[in-house]
Scaffold this motif. Structure first.
Motif, PDB file in Angstrom:
ATOM      1  N   GLU A   1      50.976  22.452  -7.986  1.00 49.03           N
ATOM      2  CA  GLU A   1      49.577  22.842  -7.780  1.00 49.03           C
ATOM      3  C   GLU A   1      48.651  22.035  -8.695  1.00 49.03           C
ATOM      4  O   GLU A   1      47.552  21.619  -8.282  1.00 49.03           O
ATOM      5  CB  GLU A   1      49.419  24.337  -8.039  1.00 49.03           C
ATOM      6  CG  GLU A   1      50.142  25.210  -7.032  1.00 49.03           C
ATOM      7  CD  GLU A   1      50.109  26.680  -7.400  1.00 49.03           C
ATOM      8  OE1 GLU A   1      49.486  27.009  -8.429  1.00 49.03           O
ATOM      9  OE2 GLU A   1      50.701  27.494  -6.672  1.00 49.03           O
TER      10      GLU A   1
ATOM     11  N   LEU B   1      45.595  19.388  -7.520  1.00 47.94           N
ATOM     12  CA  LEU B   1      44.216  19.491  -8.011  1.00 47.94           C
ATOM     13  C   LEU B   1      43.809  18.216  -8.732  1.00 47.94           C
ATOM     14  O   LEU B   1      42.673  17.731  -8.562  1.00 47.94           O
ATOM     15  CB  LEU B   1      44.083  20.693  -8.940  1.00 47.94           C
ATOM     16  CG  LEU B   1      42.701  20.897  -9.588  1.00 47.94           C
ATOM     17  CD1 LEU B   1      41.612  21.054  -8.533  1.00 47.94           C
ATOM     18  CD2 LEU B   1      42.715  22.102 -10.530  1.00 47.94           C
TER      19      LEU B   1
ATOM     20  N   TYR C   1      37.764  26.141  -6.951  1.00 43.85           N
ATOM     21  CA  TYR C   1      39.214  26.313  -7.092  1.00 43.85           C
ATOM     22  C   TYR C   1      39.518  27.571  -7.902  1.00 43.85           C
ATOM     23  O   TYR C   1      40.391  28.366  -7.534  1.00 43.85           O
ATOM     24  CB  TYR C   1      39.810  25.084  -7.775  1.00 43.85           C
ATOM     25  CG  TYR C   1      41.320  25.083  -7.846  1.00 43.85           C
ATOM     26  CD1 TYR C   1      42.083  24.506  -6.833  1.00 43.85           C
ATOM     27  CD2 TYR C   1      41.991  25.648  -8.935  1.00 43.85           C
ATOM     28  CE1 TYR C   1      43.476  24.500  -6.894  1.00 43.85           C
ATOM     29  CE2 TYR C   1      43.375  25.646  -9.001  1.00 43.85           C
ATOM     30  CZ  TYR C   1      44.107  25.068  -7.981  1.00 43.85           C
ATOM     31  OH  TYR C   1      45.486  25.068  -8.052  1.00 43.85           O
TER      32      TYR C   1
END
Length: 346
Positions: free
Chosen positions: A4, A8, A32
């Motif tokens: 993850e 990002l 986010y």
């Protein structure tokens, strides 16, 4: 968490976010965090988030890194804004400085928020770090509750930097008297400046830091004269000064004024050196995790923090501001692991 974080980071790399131009990157980061169900605060392009159940009865730890980058230097062989994963490396502007720290700290923050800890957490992604801008972390700190200490994400190969040099730039001006170069007249400002330039080159401050070494003063720019046949009546030069934690910038400036004859003016005193004691509990914990404390010669937002801070993050400072900047994927994985073990149950 590593997967993850890398996704990002790739998204942040793809958004140009030079200092004072971080709006889109801040938007993405804010969205986010909010998608994770967390409330955010924002001032300018600084984005922050408090851990759930925040209480002033508990100490507060700040997790900070910056979203801005320098502009790409010459020599890039890849598109600096197109993240490319090649042989375990992720290339892209800001990947090393300090995108990897931003995404690693954020995902550890989100994970710790799902646990019960004896402290509060604040995650802060700040802007304008690369230019030490007044619109960066300096304008946010007054809006935050009291901070016990901070972890500052910068590329240190996950080694704990417990001291950091400060920065002060001074402008020095020597005054003379103009005259014709062919005649014995005038008072050459360059010759008057030479003595002071030599002093900056040769002077040694008495107190030398075990972590940061001596105060370092370097004349980096000089300007004088209008044409070849005119004695210059003004000579100005610039000095870059890196102070250790044994002197404030004001201390250094006062020493300068007592030793040189030219007029001197400091552009700012605000970027002072920083230091966290080696016996601080967070430093002890970093050492227990295999870290070796050191002094960092590079500047960060630590200089603007009026509370103890530890600089530690994935990547290598030698890769910062270079062509084809990259971060190893395994460095992000390691950073998440170390940050979590550093903070969980602290």
């Amino acid at each position: 968490m590593t997967n993850e974080a890398i996704l990002l980071l790739k998204e942040l790399i793809s958004i140009p976010s030079h200092s004072r131009e971080e709006t889109k990157a801040a938007d993405v980061l804010q969205q986010y965090i909010e998608i994770q169900g967390m409330e955010t605060g924002r001032k300018g392009n600084n984005v922050w988030c408090f851990s759930p159940g925040f209480s002033l009865e508990k100490p507060t730890i700040l997790l900070n890194s910056h979203i801005d980058t320098v502009r790409p230097v010459a020599g890039w062989t890849k598109d600096p804004y197109t993240p490319q994963e090649i042989n375990g490396k992720l290339y892209g502007l800001g990947s090393n400085d300090a995108g990897a720290s931003v995404v690693s700290l954020l995902h550890v923050f989100l994970q710790l928020c799902r646990t019960s800890q004896s402290y509060n957490l604040i995650f802060l992604a700040s802007c304008e770090e690369e230019v030490s801008g007044a619109g960066g972390i300096e304008c946010v700190i007054p809006n935050l509750p009291p901070i016990a200490f901070a972890i500052v994400g910068e590329p240190t190969q996950m080694q704990p930097a417990i001291a950091e040099k400060g920065l002060m730039v001074v402008d020095v001006t020597a005054k003379g008297l103009a005259g014709h170069a062919a005649r014995n007249e005038g008072d050459n400002a360059i010759y008057k400046a030479l003595k002071d330039i030599e002093w900056f080159r040769d002077y040694r401050f008495e107190r030398v830091s075990e972590l940061l070494g001596p105060v370092k003063m370097t004349v980096t720019q000089i300007n004088a004269g209008t044409q070849h046949n005119v004695i210059p009546d003004t000579c100005s030069f610039v000095v870059d000064i890196r102070s250790n934690e044994l002197y404030t910038n004001q201390d250094v400036f006062e020493t300068i004024t007592t030793h040189i004859s030219s007029a001197v003016k400091a552009r700012s005193y605000r970027l002072n050196p920083s230091h966290i004691p080696v016996n601080h509990p967070i430093v002890h914990r970093a050492i227990a995790l295999g870290g070796t404390p050191f002094g960092s010669p590079t500047l960060s937002d630590q200089a603007l923090m009026p509370f103890p801070s530890l600089k530690i993050g994935p990547g290598d400072s030698a890769r910062s501001h270079t062509a084809d900047e990259f971060i190893f994927i395994k460095e992000v994985e390691e950073a998440i692991d170390i940050y979590y073990r550093l903070l969980d149950g602290f």
